[in-house]
Design a protein around this motif. Sequence first.
Motif, PDB file in Angstrom:
ATOM      1  N   TYR A 108       0.843  -1.280  -0.057  1.00  0.00           N
ATOM      2  CA  TYR A 108       0.057  -0.029  -0.025  1.00  0.00           C
ATOM      3  C   TYR A 108       0.915   1.150   0.114  1.00  0.00           C
ATOM      4  O   TYR A 108       0.631   2.205  -0.583  1.00  0.00           O
ATOM      5  CB  TYR A 108      -0.925   0.031   1.302  1.00  0.00           C
ATOM      6  CG  TYR A 108      -2.147  -0.918   1.285  1.00  0.00           C
ATOM      7  CD1 TYR A 108      -2.298  -2.014   0.564  1.00  0.00           C
ATOM      8  CD2 TYR A 108      -3.262  -0.388   1.888  1.00  0.00           C
ATOM      9  CE1 TYR A 108      -3.354  -3.052   0.529  1.00  0.00           C
ATOM     10  CE2 TYR A 108      -4.432  -1.272   1.886  1.00  0.00           C
ATOM     11  CZ  TYR A 108      -4.367  -2.477   1.262  1.00  0.00           C
ATOM     12  OH  TYR A 108      -5.395  -3.194   1.175  1.00  0.00           O
ATOM     13  N   GLY A 151      -4.674  -3.805   4.396  1.00  0.00           N
ATOM     14  CA  GLY A 151      -4.100  -2.785   5.148  1.00  0.00           C
ATOM     15  C   GLY A 151      -4.792  -2.370   6.226  1.00  0.00           C
ATOM     16  O   GLY A 151      -4.167  -1.923   7.327  1.00  0.00           O
ATOM     17  N   LEU A 169      -3.655   3.812   3.443  1.00  0.00           N
ATOM     18  CA  LEU A 169      -4.809   3.184   3.637  1.00  0.00           C
ATOM     19  C   LEU A 169      -5.990   4.287   3.893  1.00  0.00           C
ATOM     20  O   LEU A 169      -6.887   4.178   3.181  1.00  0.00           O
ATOM     21  CB  LEU A 169      -4.956   2.271   5.132  1.00  0.00           C
ATOM     22  CG  LEU A 169      -6.244   1.629   5.614  1.00  0.00           C
ATOM     23  CD1 LEU A 169      -6.765   0.737   4.559  1.00  0.00           C
ATOM     24  CD2 LEU A 169      -6.220   1.127   6.834  1.00  0.00           C
ATOM     25  N   ARG A 193      -7.078   5.397   0.287  1.00  0.00           N
ATOM     26  CA  ARG A 193      -8.026   4.482  -0.625  1.00  0.00           C
ATOM     27  C   ARG A 193      -9.515   4.824   0.239  1.00  0.00           C
ATOM     28  O   ARG A 193     -10.521   4.844  -0.678  1.00  0.00           O
ATOM     29  CB  ARG A 193      -7.702   2.918   0.108  1.00  0.00           C
ATOM     30  CG  ARG A 193      -6.574   2.384  -0.809  1.00  0.00           C
ATOM     31  CD  ARG A 193      -6.357   1.155  -0.650  1.00  0.00           C
ATOM     32  NE  ARG A 193      -5.295   0.561  -1.355  1.00  0.00           N
ATOM     33  CZ  ARG A 193      -4.985  -0.713  -1.928  1.00  0.00           C
ATOM     34  NH1 ARG A 193      -6.014  -1.569  -1.891  1.00  0.00           N
ATOM     35  NH2 ARG A 193      -3.866  -1.011  -2.534  1.00  0.00           N
TER      36      ARG A 193
END
Length: 322
Positions: A201, A268, A289, A292
Amino acid sequence: MQLGVIGLGRMGQIVVDRVLDAGHDVVAFDLSAEATAAAAEAGAEPADSVDDLYERLSEGEHGEPSNRTGSGATREDDNGGDDGARIWLMVPAGDPVDATLDELEPHLTGDDVVVDGGNSYFEDSVRRAEATAAAYLDCGTSGGPAGAELGFSLMVGGPEWAYEELTPVFDAVATGPDGHDRMGPAGSGHYVKMVHNGVEYALMQTYGEGFELLHHGRYDLDLEAVARTWNNGAVIRSWLLELCEEAFREEGNDLGDVADRIEGGSTGTWTVQEALEQEVPVPLIYQALAERFDSREERFGRRLASRLRYGFGRHEVPRTGE
């Protein structure tokens, strides 16, 4: 060696193909009859159900029934029997794993080995290892569809004897002997894979931010050329950077209609939760994270990260207008 494979999606089919190519026998089953037929065409013995798969494995290489008598059989923790079934699960994490184990459970004995090659949460793997009669190996798998040619990176947790028993299969599925190792006891394989995904990530976020600055910066740059140049000798060269180059080549310098929405997030989240519990700071992984979850306003960097997920895992790319 004879291996049963349950779950014949992209990754499961790669496991079947690589094990067959290494000269082993495979019994294969999937809920999709088409997927099972494809495995049979590749050289696997098709099974009609989980029960049928286990029975075919119990017959052994010579068609002779083995002396396994059901889940009441026992073994010493450090050494399994020679006549056990070896079964690789490549089904989606969560309920599908438990459902498959429920079907297998009436048959499993202490001589059997079950490998969970999916992206399971490590605490679920610990629970399953404790509840399952067979030796349970949690196998974190990295490499995506590219593993069809190159092989995977495998991070394995569970009993040492079971890992050693499956080493020929791991050699076949991984990039080779250096592409897999036993991380430790039950849960450790999926734990290492969880942290691996957290690092992934952060790396994707970093490439996304860098190319976003280049995209909006002072010069009219060919981003494919930038990525290609960096991939040849630069300190930050990597497979993900090669996928950046691929993304710009296939989607265009502005990433075409790739939407600013990044799917995924479970591994994540698990990584950040574990970091909080262990009081270990992971600000880059946390920020990736959060990006996202916040992927609602237009951002070039997130669009590139979304396209990178397609590059390494062939995950569906959200497109504008969808």
